[in-house]
Write a protein that holds these residues in place. Structure first.
Motif, PDB file in Angstrom:
ATOM      1  N   THR A 207      18.929  11.524  36.284  1.00 33.26           N
ATOM      2  CA  THR A 207      19.287  10.364  35.454  1.00 33.26           C
ATOM      3  C   THR A 207      18.847  10.578  34.019  1.00 33.26           C
ATOM      4  N   ASN A 208      17.627  11.046  33.837  1.00 34.01           N
ATOM      5  CA  ASN A 208      17.105  11.296  32.504  1.00 34.01           C
ATOM      6  C   ASN A 208      17.896  12.391  31.789  1.00 34.01           C
ATOM      7  N   ARG A 209      18.240  13.449  32.540  1.00 33.95           N
ATOM      8  CA  ARG A 209      18.998  14.538  31.924  1.00 33.95           C
ATOM      9  C   ARG A 209      20.381  14.061  31.501  1.00 33.95           C
ATOM     10  N   TRP A 210      21.037  13.252  32.347  1.00 32.42           N
ATOM     11  CA  TRP A 210      22.350  12.719  31.991  1.00 32.42           C
ATOM     12  C   TRP A 210      22.248  11.825  30.752  1.00 32.42           C
TER      13      TRP A 210
ATOM     14  N   VAL B 202      27.298  16.859  35.082  1.00 28.59           N
ATOM     15  CA  VAL B 202      28.517  16.288  34.485  1.00 28.59           C
ATOM     16  C   VAL B 202      29.614  16.170  35.533  1.00 28.59           C
ATOM     17  N   SER B 203      29.779  17.224  36.334  1.00 29.12           N
ATOM     18  CA  SER B 203      30.783  17.198  37.399  1.00 29.12           C
ATOM     19  C   SER B 203      30.507  16.063  38.380  1.00 29.12           C
ATOM     20  N   GLY B 204      29.231  15.867  38.731  1.00 28.24           N
ATOM     21  CA  GLY B 204      28.879  14.774  39.631  1.00 28.24           C
ATOM     22  C   GLY B 204      29.193  13.422  39.030  1.00 28.24           C
ATOM     23  N   TRP B 205      28.855  13.248  37.759  1.00 29.04           N
ATOM     24  CA  TRP B 205      29.135  11.969  37.096  1.00 29.04           C
ATOM     25  C   TRP B 205      30.636  11.684  37.072  1.00 29.04           C
ATOM     26  N   LEU B 206      31.432  12.699  36.775  1.00 31.18           N
ATOM     27  CA  LEU B 206      32.883  12.518  36.733  1.00 31.18           C
ATOM     28  C   LEU B 206      33.445  12.213  38.114  1.00 31.18           C
ATOM     29  N   ASN B 207      33.007  12.982  39.129  1.00 33.73           N
ATOM     30  CA  ASN B 207      33.556  12.809  40.470  1.00 33.73           C
ATOM     31  C   ASN B 207      33.133  11.501  41.109  1.00 33.73           C
ATOM     32  N   ILE B 208      31.852  11.162  41.018  1.00 33.90           N
ATOM     33  CA  ILE B 208      31.377   9.934  41.659  1.00 33.90           C
ATOM     34  C   ILE B 208      31.909   8.714  40.928  1.00 33.90           C
TER      35      ILE B 208
END
Length: 297
Positions: free
Chosen positions: A90-93, A44-50
Protein backbone atom coordinates in the motif's frame (compact mmCIF):
# COMPACT_ATOMS: atom_id res chain seq x y z
CA UNK A 1 8.31 -11.04 -19.80
CA UNK A 2 5.81 -11.75 -16.98
CA UNK A 3 2.24 -12.39 -18.15
CA UNK A 4 -0.23 -12.19 -15.29
CA UNK A 5 -3.94 -12.98 -15.41
CA UNK A 6 -6.73 -11.98 -13.09
CA UNK A 7 -10.49 -12.23 -13.72
CA UNK A 8 -9.83 -12.92 -17.41
CA UNK A 9 -7.73 -9.76 -17.76
CA UNK A 10 -4.13 -10.28 -18.83
CA UNK A 11 -1.37 -7.72 -18.40
CA UNK A 12 2.04 -8.34 -19.94
CA UNK A 13 4.93 -6.89 -17.99
CA UNK A 14 8.12 -6.59 -20.00
CA UNK A 15 11.03 -5.83 -17.71
CA UNK A 16 14.70 -5.57 -18.57
CA UNK A 17 16.61 -5.89 -15.32
CA UNK A 18 20.05 -4.21 -15.20
CA UNK A 19 23.12 -6.37 -14.77
CA UNK A 20 23.78 -7.55 -11.24
CA UNK A 21 20.06 -7.29 -10.31
CA UNK A 22 20.42 -3.57 -9.61
CA UNK A 23 17.37 -2.27 -7.78
CA UNK A 24 15.56 0.95 -8.67
CA UNK A 25 15.97 3.25 -5.69
CA UNK A 26 13.39 5.96 -6.22
CA UNK A 27 13.11 5.93 -2.44
CA UNK A 28 14.42 3.27 -0.09
CA UNK A 29 11.79 1.33 1.77
CA UNK A 30 11.65 2.33 5.41
CA UNK A 31 10.96 -1.30 6.34
CA UNK A 32 13.57 -3.30 4.47
CA UNK A 33 14.97 -3.88 0.98
CA UNK A 34 13.94 -1.34 -1.63
CA UNK A 35 11.46 -2.35 -4.34
CA UNK A 36 12.75 -3.55 -7.73
CA UNK A 37 11.38 -2.64 -11.14
CA UNK A 38 9.74 -6.06 -11.38
CA UNK A 39 8.02 -5.61 -8.02
CA UNK A 40 6.80 -2.15 -9.01
CA UNK A 41 5.41 -3.54 -12.26
CA UNK A 42 3.60 -6.32 -10.43
CA UNK A 43 2.08 -3.85 -7.95
CA UNK A 44 0.84 -1.70 -10.84
CA UNK A 45 -0.46 -4.80 -12.62
CA UNK A 46 -2.30 -5.84 -9.46
CA UNK A 47 -3.86 -2.42 -9.03
CA UNK A 48 -5.04 -2.41 -12.65
CA UNK A 49 -6.38 -5.97 -12.59
CA UNK A 50 -8.10 -5.87 -9.20
CA UNK A 51 -9.55 -2.42 -9.80
CA UNK A 52 -10.89 -3.34 -13.21
CA UNK A 53 -13.47 -5.78 -11.76
CA UNK A 54 -15.50 -3.00 -10.10
CA UNK A 55 -18.49 -3.69 -12.37
CA UNK A 56 -18.83 -7.13 -10.71
CA UNK A 57 -18.22 -6.11 -7.09
CA UNK A 58 -19.56 -2.81 -5.82
CA UNK A 59 -18.60 -1.01 -2.64
CA UNK A 60 -15.29 -2.81 -2.42
CA UNK A 61 -13.47 -1.35 0.58
CA UNK A 62 -9.93 -0.08 0.16
CA UNK A 63 -8.81 -2.59 2.79
CA UNK A 64 -10.32 -5.49 0.88
CA UNK A 65 -8.86 -4.11 -2.32
CA UNK A 66 -5.33 -4.15 -0.96
CA UNK A 67 -5.72 -7.55 0.65
CA UNK A 68 -6.65 -8.87 -2.78
CA UNK A 69 -3.75 -7.02 -4.43
CA UNK A 70 -1.45 -8.55 -1.80
CA UNK A 71 -2.76 -12.01 -2.69
CA UNK A 72 -2.28 -11.22 -6.37
CA UNK A 73 1.28 -10.03 -5.72
CA UNK A 74 2.17 -13.18 -3.80
CA UNK A 75 0.66 -15.37 -6.51
CA UNK A 76 2.85 -13.99 -9.32
CA UNK A 77 6.02 -12.89 -7.55
CA UNK A 78 9.29 -14.77 -8.01
CA UNK A 79 10.38 -17.20 -5.30
CA UNK A 80 13.54 -15.22 -4.47
CA UNK A 81 11.69 -11.97 -3.82
CA UNK A 82 11.46 -10.69 -0.23
CA UNK A 83 8.19 -10.92 1.67
CA UNK A 84 6.00 -7.79 1.36
CA UNK A 85 3.12 -7.07 3.67
CA UNK A 86 -0.18 -5.41 2.77
CA UNK A 87 1.03 -2.18 4.37
CA UNK A 88 4.31 -2.27 2.41
CA UNK A 89 2.49 -2.71 -0.91
CA UNK A 90 0.00 0.00 0.00
CA UNK A 91 2.77 2.40 0.92
CA UNK A 92 4.73 1.61 -2.24
CA UNK A 93 1.65 2.17 -4.42
CA UNK A 94 1.08 5.47 -2.64
CA UNK A 95 4.65 6.53 -3.52
CA UNK A 96 4.22 5.44 -7.16
CA UNK A 97 0.85 7.12 -7.47
CA UNK A 98 1.81 10.43 -5.91
CA UNK A 99 5.03 10.76 -7.91
CA UNK A 100 3.32 9.74 -11.16
CA UNK A 101 0.43 12.15 -10.51
CA UNK A 102 2.92 14.99 -10.21
CA UNK A 103 4.90 13.85 -13.26
CA UNK A 104 1.69 13.69 -15.33
CA UNK A 105 0.90 17.23 -14.19
CA UNK A 106 4.33 18.41 -15.33
CA UNK A 107 3.90 16.63 -18.66
CA UNK A 108 0.46 18.20 -19.17
CA UNK A 109 1.95 21.66 -18.56
CA UNK A 110 4.75 21.02 -21.05
CA UNK A 111 2.31 19.73 -23.68
CA UNK A 112 0.04 22.76 -23.17
CA UNK A 113 2.99 25.07 -23.81
CA UNK A 114 4.16 23.06 -26.84
CA UNK A 115 0.93 21.53 -28.22
CA UNK A 116 2.40 20.55 -31.58
CA UNK A 117 5.62 20.34 -33.52
CA UNK A 118 7.58 18.79 -30.66
CA UNK A 119 8.77 15.24 -30.20
CA UNK A 120 7.06 13.21 -27.44
CA UNK A 121 10.43 12.25 -25.95
CA UNK A 122 11.43 15.93 -25.82
CA UNK A 123 8.24 16.69 -23.88
CA UNK A 124 8.96 13.84 -21.46
CA UNK A 125 12.48 15.11 -20.82
CA UNK A 126 11.19 18.66 -20.24
CA UNK A 127 8.55 17.29 -17.86
CA UNK A 128 11.29 15.48 -15.91
CA UNK A 129 13.25 18.72 -15.65
CA UNK A 130 10.15 20.50 -14.37
CA UNK A 131 9.52 17.67 -11.89
CA UNK A 132 13.12 17.89 -10.64
CA UNK A 133 12.78 21.65 -10.22
CA UNK A 134 9.47 21.53 -8.34
CA UNK A 135 9.90 18.29 -6.35
CA UNK A 136 13.65 18.58 -5.64
CA UNK A 137 14.26 15.08 -6.93
CA UNK A 138 14.26 12.94 -10.06
CA UNK A 139 11.26 11.09 -11.45
CA UNK A 140 12.54 7.56 -12.12
CA UNK A 141 9.29 5.60 -12.21
CA UNK A 142 9.05 5.54 -15.98
CA UNK A 143 8.39 1.80 -15.89
CA UNK A 144 5.24 2.41 -13.83
CA UNK A 145 4.08 5.35 -15.92
CA UNK A 146 4.51 3.37 -19.15
CA UNK A 147 2.23 0.64 -17.77
CA UNK A 148 -0.37 3.10 -16.48
CA UNK A 149 -0.47 5.85 -19.09
CA UNK A 150 -2.81 4.20 -21.61
CA UNK A 151 -4.96 2.22 -19.16
CA UNK A 152 -8.62 3.37 -18.85
CA UNK A 153 -8.53 3.00 -15.04
CA UNK A 154 -5.56 5.34 -14.77
CA UNK A 155 -7.10 7.82 -17.21
CA UNK A 156 -10.26 7.91 -15.09
CA UNK A 157 -8.08 8.43 -12.02
CA UNK A 158 -6.32 11.38 -13.69
CA UNK A 159 -9.65 12.86 -14.82
CA UNK A 160 -10.93 12.73 -11.24
CA UNK A 161 -7.93 14.47 -9.63
CA UNK A 162 -7.56 15.85 -7.04
CA UNK A 163 -8.59 12.73 -5.10
CA UNK A 164 -9.54 12.64 -1.42
CA UNK A 165 -6.79 11.61 0.96
CA UNK A 166 -7.40 9.04 3.65
CA UNK A 167 -5.34 9.54 6.79
CA UNK A 168 -3.60 6.48 8.13
CA UNK A 169 -4.44 2.84 7.43
CA UNK A 170 -5.19 1.33 10.82
CA UNK A 171 -7.85 -0.91 9.25
CA UNK A 172 -5.30 -2.60 6.98
CA UNK A 173 -4.49 -6.14 8.05
CA UNK A 174 -0.72 -6.12 8.48
CA UNK A 175 1.54 -9.11 8.87
CA UNK A 176 3.15 -7.70 11.99
CA UNK A 177 2.72 -4.92 14.53
CA UNK A 178 5.68 -2.91 13.20
CA UNK A 179 3.98 -2.53 9.82
CA UNK A 180 0.82 -1.24 11.47
CA UNK A 181 2.64 1.28 13.64
CA UNK A 182 4.52 2.78 10.72
CA UNK A 183 1.46 2.71 8.49
CA UNK A 184 -0.65 4.62 11.02
CA UNK A 185 1.87 7.46 10.97
CA UNK A 186 1.65 7.91 7.20
CA UNK A 187 -0.86 9.63 4.92
CA UNK A 188 -1.67 7.19 2.12
CA UNK A 189 -3.61 8.01 -1.03
CA UNK A 190 -5.78 4.94 -1.52
CA UNK A 191 -7.82 4.36 -4.64
CA UNK A 192 -11.18 2.61 -4.55
CA UNK A 193 -12.50 0.91 -7.67
CA UNK A 194 -15.38 2.41 -9.59
CA UNK A 195 -18.85 1.55 -8.34
CA UNK A 196 -21.38 -0.29 -10.48
CA UNK A 197 -23.30 2.89 -11.29
CA UNK A 198 -20.20 4.75 -12.42
CA UNK A 199 -19.06 1.76 -14.43
CA UNK A 200 -22.45 1.53 -16.14
CA UNK A 201 -22.35 5.25 -16.95
CA UNK A 202 -18.92 4.76 -18.54
CA UNK A 203 -20.28 1.81 -20.53
CA UNK A 204 -23.26 3.90 -21.73
CA UNK A 205 -20.95 6.73 -22.81
CA UNK A 206 -18.70 4.26 -24.59
CA UNK A 207 -21.65 2.74 -26.47
CA UNK A 208 -22.95 6.20 -27.38
CA UNK A 209 -19.52 7.09 -28.71
CA UNK A 210 -19.37 3.88 -30.71
CA UNK A 211 -22.90 4.51 -31.97
CA UNK A 212 -21.96 8.03 -33.07
CA UNK A 213 -18.99 6.56 -34.93
CA UNK A 214 -21.29 4.03 -36.61
CA UNK A 215 -23.76 6.79 -37.55
CA UNK A 216 -20.92 8.84 -38.99
CA UNK A 217 -19.65 5.85 -40.95
CA UNK A 218 -23.13 5.15 -42.29
CA UNK A 219 -23.62 8.78 -43.31
CA UNK A 220 -20.18 8.83 -44.88
CA UNK A 221 -20.87 5.60 -46.79
CA UNK A 222 -24.26 6.92 -47.95
CA UNK A 223 -22.67 10.18 -49.08
CA UNK A 224 -19.90 8.29 -50.85
CA UNK A 225 -22.44 6.03 -52.56
CA UNK A 226 -24.46 9.09 -53.63
CA UNK A 227 -21.35 10.74 -55.05
CA UNK A 228 -20.46 7.54 -56.92
CA UNK A 229 -23.98 7.39 -58.33
CA UNK A 230 -23.80 11.04 -59.40
CA UNK A 231 -20.45 10.37 -61.06
CA UNK A 232 -21.87 7.45 -63.03
CA UNK A 233 -24.86 9.50 -64.12
CA UNK A 234 -22.56 12.33 -65.21
CA UNK A 235 -20.42 9.90 -67.22
CA UNK A 236 -23.51 8.44 -68.91
CA UNK A 237 -24.84 11.91 -69.75
CA UNK A 238 -21.43 12.94 -71.11
CA UNK A 239 -21.21 9.85 -73.33
CA UNK A 240 -24.75 10.45 -74.51
CA UNK A 241 -23.92 14.06 -75.34
CA UNK A 242 -20.85 12.98 -77.33
CA UNK A 243 -22.90 10.36 -79.20
CA UNK A 244 -25.61 12.92 -79.97
CA UNK A 245 -22.99 15.37 -81.27
CA UNK A 246 -21.56 12.64 -83.52
CA UNK A 247 -25.03 11.86 -84.84
CA UNK A 248 -25.73 15.54 -85.49
CA UNK A 249 -22.40 15.92 -87.28
CA UNK A 250 -23.14 12.89 -89.45
CA UNK A 251 -26.57 14.23 -90.35
CA UNK A 252 -25.09 17.59 -91.34
CA UNK A 253 -22.45 15.92 -93.52
CA UNK A 254 -25.09 13.73 -95.19
CA UNK A 255 -27.35 16.72 -95.75
CA UNK A 256 -24.46 18.71 -97.24
CA UNK A 257 -23.56 15.84 -99.60
CA UNK A 258 -27.20 15.57 -100.67
CA UNK A 259 -27.30 19.31 -101.46
CA UNK A 260 -24.06 19.07 -103.40
CA UNK A 261 -25.41 16.17 -105.47
CA UNK A 262 -28.52 18.20 -106.24
CA UNK A 263 -26.38 21.18 -107.29
CA UNK A 264 -24.18 18.97 -109.54
CA UNK A 265 -27.31 17.46 -111.12
CA UNK A 266 -28.86 20.81 -111.94
CA UNK A 267 -29.28 21.81 -115.64
CA UNK A 268 -28.02 25.39 -115.79
CA UNK A 269 -28.85 25.83 -119.51
CA UNK A 270 -32.45 26.77 -118.77
CA UNK A 271 -31.40 29.41 -116.21
CA UNK A 272 -30.85 33.07 -116.76
CA UNK A 273 -27.30 34.32 -117.09
CA UNK A 274 -26.91 35.30 -113.39
CA UNK A 275 -28.27 31.98 -112.06
CA UNK A 276 -26.30 30.01 -114.59
CA UNK A 277 -23.04 31.69 -113.61
CA UNK A 278 -23.72 31.23 -109.85
CA UNK A 279 -24.60 27.53 -110.00
CA UNK A 280 -21.83 26.75 -112.48
CA UNK A 281 -19.31 28.25 -109.98
CA UNK A 282 -20.82 26.08 -107.21
CA UNK A 283 -20.57 23.03 -109.39
CA UNK A 284 -16.90 23.76 -110.11
CA UNK A 285 -16.16 24.19 -106.36
CA UNK A 286 -17.83 20.88 -105.59
CA UNK A 287 -15.93 19.10 -108.37
CA UNK A 288 -12.64 20.61 -107.17
CA UNK A 289 -13.30 19.57 -103.60
CA UNK A 290 -14.06 15.98 -104.67
CA UNK A 291 -10.79 15.86 -106.64
CA UNK A 292 -8.79 17.01 -103.62
CA UNK A 293 -10.46 14.40 -101.43
CA UNK A 294 -9.64 11.68 -103.96
CA UNK A 295 -6.02 12.82 -104.14
CA UNK A 296 -5.70 12.64 -100.35
CA UNK A 297 -6.96 9.05 -100.18
Amino acid sequence: MASVLHDNVEVDVDVTQPEGDVRVRTKLSQWGVSFTVEEDNLIVSGWLNISIDAIMETDQKSTQLWIRIHEYFNTYKKPNWPERSVALLTNRWSTIQKATNKFCGCLAQVESIHPSGTNEQDNIEKAKLMYRSTQKGNYNLDHCWNLLRHQPKWQVHMDNLPTKRKKGCSTVTATNATDVEVCESMSINLERPLGKKAEKEREIKRKRKESSHVDFDERFDARLSHMESDRKITMIERREAVSQADRDRTEIIELKKKMEMEIISMNVDNMNAVQREYFKSLQMEIIEKCRNELNQM
